[in-house]
Design an enzyme around this catalytic site. Structure first.
Site, PDB file in Angstrom:
ATOM      1  N   LEU A  95      34.976  15.869  13.420  1.00 32.44           N
ATOM      2  CA  LEU A  95      34.400  14.483  14.141  1.00 32.44           C
ATOM      3  C   LEU A  95      35.128  14.342  15.284  1.00 32.44           C
ATOM      4  O   LEU A  95      36.642  14.707  15.293  1.00 32.44           O
ATOM      5  CB  LEU A  95      35.131  13.573  12.989  1.00 32.44           C
ATOM      6  CG  LEU A  95      34.868  12.237  12.775  1.00 32.44           C
ATOM      7  CD1 LEU A  95      33.496  11.750  13.084  1.00 32.44           C
ATOM      8  CD2 LEU A  95      36.038  10.932  11.748  1.00 32.44           C
TER       9      LEU A  95
ATOM     10  N   LYS B 197      29.768  10.076  12.316  1.00 30.05           N
ATOM     11  CA  LYS B 197      31.069  10.129  10.741  1.00 30.05           C
ATOM     12  C   LYS B 197      29.838   8.856   8.962  1.00 30.05           C
ATOM     13  O   LYS B 197      29.801   7.839   8.868  1.00 30.05           O
ATOM     14  CB  LYS B 197      31.791   8.573  10.867  1.00 30.05           C
ATOM     15  CG  LYS B 197      33.045   8.555   9.681  1.00 30.05           C
ATOM     16  CD  LYS B 197      34.259   7.855  10.534  1.00 30.05           C
ATOM     17  CE  LYS B 197      35.491   7.753   9.572  1.00 30.05           C
ATOM     18  NZ  LYS B 197      35.952   8.497   9.041  1.00 30.05           N
TER      19      LYS B 197
ATOM     20  N   TYR C 268      30.612   5.222   7.575  1.00 37.55           N
ATOM     21  CA  TYR C 268      31.611   4.537   7.533  1.00 37.55           C
ATOM     22  C   TYR C 268      32.689   4.320   8.781  1.00 37.55           C
ATOM     23  O   TYR C 268      32.682   4.919   9.828  1.00 37.55           O
ATOM     24  CB  TYR C 268      32.238   4.762   6.797  1.00 37.55           C
ATOM     25  CG  TYR C 268      33.295   6.321   6.333  1.00 37.55           C
ATOM     26  CD1 TYR C 268      32.906   7.320   6.387  1.00 37.55           C
ATOM     27  CD2 TYR C 268      34.090   5.945   6.110  1.00 37.55           C
ATOM     28  CE1 TYR C 268      33.222   8.349   6.425  1.00 37.55           C
ATOM     29  CE2 TYR C 268      34.992   7.408   6.352  1.00 37.55           C
ATOM     30  CZ  TYR C 268      34.462   8.630   6.436  1.00 37.55           C
ATOM     31  OH  TYR C 268      35.389   9.503   6.387  1.00 37.55           O
TER      32      TYR C 268
ATOM     33  N   GLU D  97      38.160  21.218  11.542  1.00 36.27           N
ATOM     34  CA  GLU D  97      39.215  19.746  11.143  1.00 36.27           C
ATOM     35  C   GLU D  97      39.807  20.700   9.435  1.00 36.27           C
ATOM     36  O   GLU D  97      39.158  20.792   8.876  1.00 36.27           O
ATOM     37  CB  GLU D  97      38.579  19.409  11.592  1.00 36.27           C
ATOM     38  CG  GLU D  97      37.768  18.094  10.960  1.00 36.27           C
ATOM     39  CD  GLU D  97      36.487  17.594  11.295  1.00 36.27           C
ATOM     40  OE1 GLU D  97      37.364  16.553  11.747  1.00 36.27           O
ATOM     41  OE2 GLU D  97      35.113  17.381  11.287  1.00 36.27           O
TER      42      GLU D  97
HETATM   43  N1  PLP Z   1      37.851  14.296  10.670  1.00 41.12           N
HETATM   44  C1  PLP Z   1      37.537  14.014   9.274  1.00 41.12           C
HETATM   45  C2  PLP Z   1      36.845  14.988   8.282  1.00 41.12           C
HETATM   46  C3  PLP Z   1      37.798  12.505   8.984  1.00 41.12           C
HETATM   47  O1  PLP Z   1      37.267  12.274   7.460  1.00 41.12           O
HETATM   48  C4  PLP Z   1      38.808  11.902  10.170  1.00 41.12           C
HETATM   49  C5  PLP Z   1      39.157  10.821   8.744  1.00 41.12           C
HETATM   50  O2  PLP Z   1      38.879  10.022   8.702  1.00 41.12           O
HETATM   51  C6  PLP Z   1      39.422  12.704  10.778  1.00 41.12           C
HETATM   52  C7  PLP Z   1      38.967  13.508  11.650  1.00 41.12           C
HETATM   53  C8  PLP Z   1      40.218  11.636  11.799  1.00 41.12           C
HETATM   54  O3  PLP Z   1      39.881  10.463  12.864  1.00 41.12           O
HETATM   55  P1  PLP Z   1      40.286   9.263  12.902  1.00 41.12           P
HETATM   56  O4  PLP Z   1      40.856   9.936  13.496  1.00 41.12           O
HETATM   57  O5  PLP Z   1      39.224   8.318  13.519  1.00 41.12           O
HETATM   58  O6  PLP Z   1      40.832   8.695  11.834  1.00 41.12           O
END
Ligand code: PLP
Length: 285
Positions: free
Chosen positions: A207, A149, A33, A182
């Site tokens: 991520l 993701k 996603y 994270e």
């Molecule tokens: N880490 C995780 C586990 C996430 O689910 C997300 C965003 O959904 C992020 C980091 C941040 O990613 P982004 O800046 O692309 O939204």
């Protein structure tokens, strides 16, 4: 007004927006996603989100069901039909529908594509950023490829709920060596006691957040010293500031971790400044 979703070629009211019970996303979380911020009705950082989408799909050997151009048209159409000025657009692609069997289906099947969009409350988000949030830590218990993701988010769901059960807003995963990976749906950052901005390097344990990437571009230009490396919970307790980044929250200050106040217990200047300048470095399309 009923919300409208896009499902496999059709724009339908939410109550009719259903997927097949043998969709592999539903049965195996076999899909990926993306979430893009919508601001002024425009998609923020679409190019980077679609780059990451293609990478996630490639890692799982799922076919991109449409060209990027057509996908872009659909994302905009869903945003427009839901009259989202400020909010998010969500897209999900699964391997498709097949008789339940763990292995990939033998023949070619069409991936399933779902797109939804919803408004967010800007005043509420800004108020939250002004106050800052409390986080707790939880043991890292996710698989080894969270750089993909995928829609398999159960550990993230449980981590977030644990935070809420303890009166906090979010949870930071901490690996076996004691390093923060994270947050449950965002990347984690600190400003150390010596004033360095630190976020974990982009390995398989986090991520690779799009917001994280844009913030790194911003700090380069703002001449802020930055280190991409792992940091421990203890280092975070002693930090001047902490914050999280994600497409839906941009830069959100963290004011306590496991009950330890960070800095003076208020959102710090670096996080506040990065939240303010963020959209100068993001692409709007
Ligand atoms: N880490 C995780 C586990 C996430 O689910 C997300 C965003 O959904 C992020 C980091 C941040 O990613 P982004 O800046 O692309 O939204």
């Amino acid at each position: 007004m009923s919300r409208i979703a896009y499902i496999n070629g059709r724009y339908v009211p939410m109550r009719e927006a259903t997927v097949h019970v043998e969709d592999r996303g539903y049965q195996f979380a076999d899909g990926v996603y993306e979430v893009c911020e919508v601001r002024g009705g425009r998609l923020i950082d679409e190019r980077r989100h679609l780059d990451r989408l293609e990478r996630s799909l490639g890692e799982l050997r799922i076919r991109m069901p449409l060209s990027r151009a057509v996908l872009g048209v659909i994302l905009r159409e869903v945003v427009a039909r839901n009259r989202v000025g400020y909010g998010i657009v969500y897209l999900q692609i699964t391997r498709g529908v097949a008789k339940r069997d763990h292995a990939f289906p033998a023949g070619a099947i069409a991936p399933s594509l779902v797109v939804t969009a919803r408004r967010l409350d800007k005043a509420r988000n800004e108020a939250l950023a002004t106050r800052g949030i409390a986080v707790i830590s939880v043991p890292e218990n996710r698989w080894g490829r969270v750089d993909i993701k995928t829609i398999g988010l159960l550990p993230n769901v449980l981590a977030r709920q644990a935070a809420i059960d303890q009166g906090a807003r979010d949870a930071w995963f901490v690996d076996e060596a004691g390093f923060v990976t994270e947050a449950s749906s965002a990347n984690a950052w600190i400003v150390t006691d010596t004033g360095k901005l630190v976020t974990r390097h982009a390995d398989h344990a986090i991520l690779h957040g799009i917001t994280r990437g844009v913030v790194l571009d911003a700090v380069k230009e703002q001449n802020i010293a930055v280190e991409q490396r792992a940091f421990t919970l203890e280092e975070a307790y002693g930090a001047r500031e902490a914050f999280i980044t994600s497409a839906s929250q941009i830069v959100l200050p963290v004011i306590s971790i496991n009950g330890h106040l960070i800095g003076n217990g208020k959102p710090g200047p670096v996080g506040i400044a990065l939240r303010e300048v963020f959209h100068r470095y993001a692409e709007a399309g």
